[in-house]
Design an enzyme around this catalytic site. Sequence first.
Site, PDB file in Angstrom:
ATOM      1  N   GLY A  57      -8.345   1.902  -5.425  1.00  0.00           N
ATOM      2  CA  GLY A  57      -7.505   1.507  -4.239  1.00  0.00           C
ATOM      3  C   GLY A  57      -7.239   0.023  -4.178  1.00  0.00           C
ATOM      4  N   GLY A  90      -5.123  -2.899  -1.655  1.00  0.00           N
ATOM      5  CA  GLY A  90      -4.400  -3.344  -0.393  1.00  0.00           C
ATOM      6  C   GLY A  90      -3.989  -4.909  -0.409  1.00  0.00           C
ATOM      7  N   GLY A  91      -3.523  -5.175   0.800  1.00  0.00           N
ATOM      8  CA  GLY A  91      -3.181  -6.590   1.113  1.00  0.00           C
ATOM      9  C   GLY A  91      -4.309  -7.534   1.149  1.00  0.00           C
ATOM     10  N   GLY A 147      -7.479  -6.611  -0.641  1.00  0.00           N
ATOM     11  CA  GLY A 147      -8.606  -6.727  -1.695  1.00  0.00           C
ATOM     12  C   GLY A 147      -8.388  -5.309  -2.440  1.00  0.00           C
ATOM     13  N   VAL A 203     -10.613  -1.589  -3.712  1.00  0.00           N
ATOM     14  CA  VAL A 203     -11.820  -0.742  -3.590  1.00  0.00           C
ATOM     15  C   VAL A 203     -12.289  -0.220  -4.940  1.00  0.00           C
ATOM     16  CG1 VAL A 203     -12.755   1.237  -2.628  1.00  0.00           C
ATOM     17  CG2 VAL A 203     -11.452  -0.208  -1.225  1.00  0.00           C
ATOM     18  N   LYS A 249     -15.814  -1.910  -1.463  1.00  0.00           N
ATOM     19  CA  LYS A 249     -14.803  -2.548  -0.782  1.00  0.00           C
ATOM     20  C   LYS A 249     -15.093  -4.135  -1.163  1.00  0.00           C
ATOM     21  CE  LYS A 249     -13.040  -1.677   3.107  1.00  0.00           C
ATOM     22  NZ  LYS A 249     -12.629  -1.480   4.544  1.00  0.00           N
ATOM     23  N   ASP A 282      -7.707   1.070  15.170  1.00  0.00           N
ATOM     24  CA  ASP A 282      -6.705   0.784  13.987  1.00  0.00           C
ATOM     25  C   ASP A 282      -6.605   2.471  13.421  1.00  0.00           C
ATOM     26  OD1 ASP A 282      -4.841   0.007  12.214  1.00  0.00           O
ATOM     27  OD2 ASP A 282      -6.163  -0.598  10.780  1.00  0.00           O
TER      28      ASP A 282
END
Length: 775
Positions: A457, A459-460, A462, A464, A478, A574
């Site tokens: 995975g 994301g903005g 970092g 996983v 993570k 969130d």
Amino acid sequence: MNIMSETKRDSFQLVHTLYTVLPMILIQLLLQFKTTESANNIIALPGCSESCGEIPIPYPFGIGTNCSLSKEFNVICEISDDKQNPFLGTNSKVKILNISLSLGQARTSNIISPQCYYKGRPYTSSRCDGPFYNSGCHDGTLADYGDTPFQLNTDKNKFTVIGCNALAYLRLGATTNYSVGCLSMCDSREALINSESCSGIGCCQTAIPKDAHRFYGDFDPLYNNSEVYEFSPCSYVMVVEEAEFKFRTSYVTTNELENATLPMVFDWSIGNTTCNIAQENKSSYACISSNSMCWNRSGGRGYLCNCSHGYEGNPYLHGGCQDIDECANENTCAKPGKCHNYQGGYHCSCPFIWRTNRNNPRECNLNIALVIGMTILLGFVTALSIILLYFVIAKRIKLFEKRKKEQLKQKFFVQNRGLLLQQLIASNEDSTQKMRDFRLHELEKATNNFDNALIIGRGGHGEVYKGILSDQRVVAIKRSKIVDQAEIDQFINEMVILSQINHRNIVKLYGCCLETEVPLLVYEFISNGTLFNHLHVEEHCSLTWKHRLRIAIEAAGAISYLHSSASISVFHRDIKSSNILLDDYFTAKVSDFGASRSVQIDQTGVTTAIQGTYGYLDPEYYSTGRLTQKSDVYSFGVILAELLTRQKPLISSRVFEGGSLIAYFNSSMKENRLFEILDPQVVNEGHQTELKAVANLTELCLRLKGEERPTMKEVVIQLEVLWQPNQHPKHPSRSQILEDKQLMVLDDNTGIDAMSIQCSFEQELRSSSDFSLSK
């Protein structure tokens, strides 16, 4: 360079010992015969007191008969303020604070002269014998040291005036004209500035002319505080040590200074001649210590005595200057040099193959010429030594790098609040969910040194990684690529919250690693991606309605647990479909608690900075900054709308002009067009009554006012009621999941053409590999 030097020194240690032991023994024997002055630290004449109270009184000053150099240096020790205090014999009002032999200075307690008014008329202060009138009060301000060894220090003292509408002068004598002065002004209490320095408002200062043996402070009668007596009753004039004076507005607005004293500095000297003239008369020459020297007072007024270089003590007494043991300071000689003290000085010696640095005798440099000569002479032995030296250096460099790496890990551990983690681990020892403090090398091994091939995975913030621990557990690790305090705080916040909650529908945190600049978090591995990825796929089919309803119940139960059943009440802040993970059995796992806030159980909300994901963000929280449980309810309502429509929170303008799923959903509900916006698969698989009930619950969760929304516990109850008629197991087997993927033919009364939709298992496996990092 340090490693090379230490290694070479070790290589020649034996020879060094042979060449240095004997000379050192001889030096120590010679030092035993050195003569020194008295070891006693004497400051006064024999039989005379060395202090008055806690104040040392060094000769030429003295207490009592024949204890001072002259009557001008006589000190009177009196009882005042319930303790002994020394006063200068020439003026019993001058209290001595301390005396410096090396500087030729004495700090004394100075008297302050006031000028006070009451109801516009002058009144008598306790400092003066009679009324002030416009001439003010001058008791204690007149000082005449014209024929004494004392004079006012003009560098450390300032002439100071305090008050409103006060002009005062400093005369260098009782009858001379005014010499210097300053004006202190203020017309109201509000104009005063409490800044510790004199700015001219309420307080002013000016320099004092040189050669101040007689001085006298006086107020100008044309300026007084009769007009401002209501908030400024008194004005004051004084000579004060500048470094010790801090202005306060209370000096102006109260009588705080009326009975106060402040320090000032006097210079003193011996006689009124120069050193050359004084040395001609041996009987009166004051520098009598054998290790003392004389220096002339600036301005040609007398002289002072100081101990010679390398000595300290009282130069005015026989045996008063004593040798300073410079070798008592281990840094006097730089390593590997050795310090040797002698009377009045010291020297540094260097061991074998070292020599004294010509530019700095305190340092030792390696004698390269001698090393080269010995290398040529020893030949084969030197070659072996070089080989040995190479291995020693390599080993030390390796050890140095290892130690530096460990130090960096320890720094990150402390920076990432490792002590807090240890407390959490200790407090959870009896818990079923035990956290671990993972070492960095464990996680590097588990991920093949964070191999990019194991990234599951991105994301903005970092990536996983999928990893396998030494105990064969499969984990998700993570790792953030953004190094800032906010990111670290979010990681630590998630660690703290997840360490205190335990729920089957909340992703488990196995532990973390704090040995990197940004902490690494280690979770249980959730294999089937996110709810977002399963809903929003390009294919024509997605999760069955039964799966969607069950996932909604599980996610709602987890959020309800956070709100009201956990040991601490947690607002997630969130909630979104990409933060709901699915395992092999499509069991929901709520994740990503970096933005969460923990509050007291009885606390209904907290005001905080706006944080969340656009499209899921509670509009009431966005407008007020007040985060409550109902903020998570709103976000969950967006997820229900996603489950019903398979539309993203921010939808294409081709679907709806506003571009918002919530506006699209609410508009359809008001216009009774619900079944036009529902996912055809949902319409085909669900009952109309059931779908309307979920839609109505969604509409309640999406109310603009938080007070009109249900609690998550109420949401769970309503979803559970809808689930019961289905009589499906809440946690189906793998075979049931595959069976459910064979979708039923759509009901005729839905108004949609009947068709058979087959969802391929390969598509499900492909989507399950998408495990995105929560933002």
